[in-house]
Design a protein around this motif. Sequence first.
Motif, mmCIF file in Angstrom:
data_model
loop_
_atom_site.group_PDB
_atom_site.id
_atom_site.type_symbol
_atom_site.label_atom_id
_atom_site.label_comp_id
_atom_site.label_asym_id
_atom_site.label_seq_id
_atom_site.Cartn_x
_atom_site.Cartn_y
_atom_site.Cartn_z
ATOM 1 N N GLY A 92 -31.658 52.048 12.148
ATOM 2 C CA GLY A 92 -30.982 51.111 11.249
ATOM 3 C C GLY A 92 -31.777 49.824 11.112
ATOM 4 N N ASP A 122 -22.144 49.705 13.606
ATOM 5 C CA ASP A 122 -21.437 49.313 12.383
ATOM 6 C C ASP A 122 -20.227 48.446 12.714
ATOM 7 O OD1 ASP A 122 -23.122 50.821 10.585
ATOM 8 O OD2 ASP A 122 -22.281 52.582 11.567
ATOM 9 N N GLU A 123 -19.598 48.728 13.817
ATOM 10 C CA GLU A 123 -18.499 47.904 14.330
ATOM 11 C C GLU A 123 -18.564 47.932 15.854
ATOM 12 O OE1 GLU A 123 -14.806 48.248 11.104
ATOM 13 O OE2 GLU A 123 -14.695 49.413 12.932
ATOM 14 N N LYS A 156 -20.614 53.968 14.947
ATOM 15 C CA LYS A 156 -22.004 54.061 14.539
ATOM 16 C C LYS A 156 -22.163 55.211 13.548
ATOM 17 C CE LYS A 156 -25.232 53.893 17.498
ATOM 18 N NZ LYS A 156 -25.955 53.127 16.446
ATOM 19 N N ARG A 181 -23.724 54.795 10.079
ATOM 20 C CA ARG A 181 -23.968 54.562 8.656
ATOM 21 C C ARG A 181 -25.344 55.112 8.252
ATOM 22 N NH1 ARG A 181 -24.082 48.594 6.334
ATOM 23 N NH2 ARG A 181 -25.709 48.569 7.916
ATOM 24 N N GLY A 182 -26.302 55.036 9.195
ATOM 25 C CA GLY A 182 -27.638 55.572 8.921
ATOM 26 C C GLY A 182 -27.706 57.082 9.098
ATOM 27 N N LYS A 191 -20.250 42.277 12.884
ATOM 28 C CA LYS A 191 -19.911 43.603 13.415
ATOM 29 C C LYS A 191 -18.773 43.571 14.434
ATOM 30 C CE LYS A 191 -23.371 45.501 11.134
ATOM 31 N NZ LYS A 191 -24.595 45.982 11.696
ATOM 32 N N PHE A 195 -14.422 49.963 9.038
ATOM 33 C CA PHE A 195 -15.586 50.704 8.565
ATOM 34 C C PHE A 195 -15.245 52.195 8.603
ATOM 35 C CE2 PHE A 195 -19.705 52.683 8.783
ATOM 36 C CZ PHE A 195 -20.471 51.886 7.952
ATOM 37 N N PRO A 251 -18.000 57.830 10.468
ATOM 38 C CA PRO A 251 -18.863 58.959 10.107
ATOM 39 C C PRO A 251 -18.688 60.129 11.088
ATOM 40 C CG PRO A 251 -20.133 56.904 10.377
ATOM 41 C CD PRO A 251 -18.790 56.706 11.027
ATOM 42 N N ARG A 282 -20.424 62.429 2.298
ATOM 43 C CA ARG A 282 -21.528 61.531 1.935
ATOM 44 C C ARG A 282 -22.484 62.337 1.052
ATOM 45 N NH1 ARG A 282 -24.521 58.055 6.575
ATOM 46 N NH2 ARG A 282 -22.359 57.682 7.194
ATOM 47 N N ASP A 334 -17.448 60.834 5.809
ATOM 48 C CA ASP A 334 -17.008 59.476 6.175
ATOM 49 C C ASP A 334 -15.494 59.429 6.043
ATOM 50 O OD1 ASP A 334 -19.539 57.998 6.652
ATOM 51 O OD2 ASP A 334 -19.941 58.545 4.569
ATOM 52 N N ARG A 374 -12.071 57.291 6.044
ATOM 53 C CA ARG A 374 -11.445 55.958 5.915
ATOM 54 C C ARG A 374 -10.024 55.988 6.441
ATOM 55 N NH1 ARG A 374 -15.148 56.258 2.228
ATOM 56 N NH2 ARG A 374 -16.359 54.383 1.806
#
Length: 220
Positions: A29, A84-85, A94, A96-97, A121, A129, A132, A157, A170, A172
């Motif tokens: 990242g 990520d958070e 973690k 996002r990448g 974060k 966030f 994933p 994604r 992902d 939510r």
Amino acid sequence: MTIDDQKKTAAEAALEYIQNGDVVGVGTGSTANYFIDALATVKGKIDGTVASSEATAERLRGHRIPVMALSQVGDLSLYVDGADEATKHLHLIKGRGGALTREKIVAQVSEKFVCIADQSKLVDRLGEFPLPVEVIPMAQSMVAQQMVKLGGQPQLRTGFTTDNGNIIIDVRNLDIENPVELEREINQIPGVVTVGLFAIRGADVLLLATDSGVEKLARK
Ligand code: 5RP
């Protein structure tokens, strides 16, 4: 200070954890990239690195920092990666990448996991966030249904394949009251390779860059 300045400051602060002869686990990242650039300035001190993604391996090699296979080195003393958070309990989201699986493997074999992050974060509760989840492609709809049962809204994604040839869903709106329990629950769903909750093995130290310096939160 911009967010990027904060990421760089947190990354540079992680250099203090490096000891002579270490093989360092390196995350993925933009914050991890700042760490790689900082690591290049002390590369003579370390024996090498284990990369958590192809992108990280490439950047390390670009600095002529040796990259080793995990099977060559066994356990690591140190792993440095972003998130990520993060909570003050050092539980993380973690991925996002999309490198969450290799990141979790490297975190697991490392004696100390130092998480580096800008202050945006830090959260009271994980889940703002999207979470994933790396999934074997044939299990996509089944895992998505399970995520709905857990109260989440899954979304594929699109146009993304992980370094391991899998997809990322992902999720939510999950209510992450107990991250350890939810990590265990999602881990058990067939077809799930890795969930981006890092709570069972969270960070040991969080280096959080703020405008007034780097705050250090450590596991008690
Ligand atoms: C990659 C990750 C990253 O650590 C996370 O997405 C944070 O990224 P960045 O440092 O760019 O904000 O988990 O899979």
